[in-house]
Design a protein around this motif. Structure first.
Motif, short mmCIF file in Angstrom:
data_model
loop_
_atom_site.label_atom_id
_atom_site.label_comp_id
_atom_site.label_asym_id
_atom_site.label_seq_id
_atom_site.Cartn_x
_atom_site.Cartn_y
_atom_site.Cartn_z
N ASP A 280 8.28 39.93 -7.74
CA ASP A 280 8.91 41.01 -6.79
C ASP A 280 8.53 42.45 -7.29
O ASP A 280 8.96 42.77 -8.28
CB ASP A 280 10.41 40.66 -7.07
N TRP A 281 7.75 42.87 -6.49
CA TRP A 281 7.24 44.10 -6.56
C TRP A 281 7.62 45.19 -5.59
O TRP A 281 7.07 46.19 -5.27
CB TRP A 281 5.52 44.49 -7.07
N THR A 282 8.79 44.93 -5.23
CA THR A 282 9.22 45.94 -4.08
C THR A 282 10.15 47.01 -4.40
O THR A 282 10.28 47.83 -3.60
CB THR A 282 9.97 44.96 -3.09
N ASP A 283 10.86 47.00 -5.66
CA ASP A 283 11.61 47.93 -5.81
C ASP A 283 10.91 49.12 -6.70
O ASP A 283 10.74 49.34 -7.58
CB ASP A 283 12.73 47.45 -7.31
N HIS A 284 11.05 50.45 -5.76
CA HIS A 284 10.23 51.41 -6.21
C HIS A 284 10.90 52.17 -7.18
O HIS A 284 10.12 52.70 -7.80
CB HIS A 284 10.07 52.14 -4.84
N ASN A 285 12.27 52.12 -7.27
CA ASN A 285 12.72 52.90 -8.21
C ASN A 285 12.57 52.20 -9.51
O ASN A 285 12.26 52.97 -10.60
CB ASN A 285 14.29 53.25 -8.06
N GLU A 286 12.45 51.02 -9.66
CA GLU A 286 12.26 50.34 -10.81
C GLU A 286 10.84 50.48 -11.29
O GLU A 286 10.48 50.66 -12.68
CB GLU A 286 12.14 48.85 -10.68
N GLY B 211 4.27 43.78 -3.13
CA GLY B 211 5.08 44.71 -3.17
C GLY B 211 5.43 45.49 -1.80
O GLY B 211 5.27 44.83 -0.75
N SER B 212 6.13 46.52 -1.90
CA SER B 212 6.42 47.38 -0.91
C SER B 212 5.30 48.64 -0.68
O SER B 212 4.61 49.09 -1.58
CB SER B 212 7.79 48.14 -0.69
N ARG C 26 8.69 52.95 -10.40
CA ARG C 26 8.58 54.31 -11.01
C ARG C 26 9.13 54.59 -12.48
O ARG C 26 8.61 55.32 -13.27
CB ARG C 26 9.34 55.34 -9.85
N ARG C 27 10.27 54.21 -12.59
CA ARG C 27 11.05 54.17 -14.11
C ARG C 27 10.11 53.68 -14.91
O ARG C 27 9.95 54.15 -16.10
CB ARG C 27 12.30 53.30 -14.00
N VAL D 216 5.92 51.30 -3.21
CA VAL D 216 5.36 50.95 -4.68
C VAL D 216 3.73 51.00 -4.77
O VAL D 216 3.27 51.50 -5.58
CB VAL D 216 5.72 49.46 -5.08
#
Length: 318
Positions: free
Chosen positions: A14-20, A47-48, A22-23, A51
């Protein structure tokens, strides 16, 4: 040897969480490497768009290769149009040649998003490629969705069910025998149940099928069916996935194939196109390989035109 910490531990698919993402990048995760692969390629598939854009902004080359292809190729092949657009906006080249001479942009012309990228003058599909794409859309729609795990089948060009039965020297099965078998096929001894198969005529040829086993793609079955023609055998192995094989003019030609998968680096142009058109559609791929044009899924899911019993012989040595 101590494993190198690239900052992507525990990411999974799962590569969809942009905040994660980027962090992790801000804390030193490597934008160029993730467990030996490339993060941008993973994001292109899993991903999204946000991302993808984040990673594309951090890599040295947005068209860097993994297994011979770019992240943009992965996005197009994986039917992720928004990720593909994000990569193109970041500078990825849609018209860079890749496997089988196809570029990501030209391959997209054969799918459901032909307007994915601005098309340069002179770039188009050939008449044969357009026809293949149109038939793929028709065939996938005609077959629809159905369960086929555990099914074996052989798609045979140019002969009907009657001729297939003759070539196999088989005999029709009595109704009472068949009814008992169909009620609980897995309760029978495998050597016994494998002898029973169904055969159905379809436009372009016929389909030999067995909902509970691999008999239709045994070498001896394919060899007999393929005299003066071509067959594609498929077994949807519940343990290891789709297994394909081909026979032509009475001889086994290819085996350990992966219908519905790929494409692979050494594939021809036609193989790449078919892999794209029939991705995750193994039965449709097998039909298309030999030119069958069924109008529904009955030849696979039943009931067949005729149930037959194979004669007792060694089908593994030919």
């Amino acid at each position: 040897m101590t494993a190198v910490d690239d900052g992507w531990a525990g990411m999974g698919w799962d590569w969809t969480d942009h905040n994660e993402i980027r962090r992790r990048l801000d804390e030193g995760a490597d934008p160029e490497s993730c467990n030996g692969g490339r993060p941008l390629h993973r994001a292109a598939l899993f991903g999204s768009p946000a991302v993808v854009a984040e990673l594309a902004d951090r890599v040295a080359d947005v068209d860097a290769l993994e297994n011979g292809v770019t992240a943009l190729w992965e996005a197009v092949l994986g039917r992720k149009p928004e990720n593909a657009r994000a990569l193109a906006a970041a500078g990825a080249d849609p018209w860079r040649p890749s496997i089988g001479g196809w570029s990501p942009g030209r391959l997209s012309l054969a799918g459901g998003t032909p307007d994915l990228f601005p098309v340069p003058a002179g770039v188009c599909l050939t008449a044969a490629e357009r026809a293949a794409a149109q038939e793929a859309d028709r065939l996938v729609t005609a077959l629809g969705e159905f369960h086929y795990e555990g099914t074996g089948l052989a798609c045979v060009a140019g002969i009907d069910a009657v001729e297939a039965v003759r070539r196999l020297e088989a005999v029709p099965v009595e109704d009472e025998v068949l009814d008992q078998l169909l009620e609980a096929p897995y309760e029978y001894d495998m050597d016994e149940s494998l002898r029973f198969i169904g055969v159905t005529s379809v436009p372009g040829g016929c389909v030999v099928t067995q909902p509970w086993g691999y008999a239709p793609q045994m070498p001896g079955v394919l060899a007999r069916l393929s005299v003066d023609t071509v067959c594609y055998g498929l077994y949807a192995n519940p343990k290891s996935g789709n297994q394909g094989s081909t026979a032509r003019h009475g001889s086994l030609e290819g085996w350990d194939l992966h219908p519905g998968g790929g494409p692979y680096e050494d594939d021809t142009s036609e193989e790449v196109l078919n892999s794209y058109l029939y991705q995750h559609r193994a039965v449709a791929y097998a039909c298309a390989f030999v030119g069958l044009r069924p109008t529904d899924a009955r030849a696979v899911v039943g009931p067949p035109d005729v149930w037959i019993e194979l004669p007792d012989r060694d089908y593994w040595s030919g």
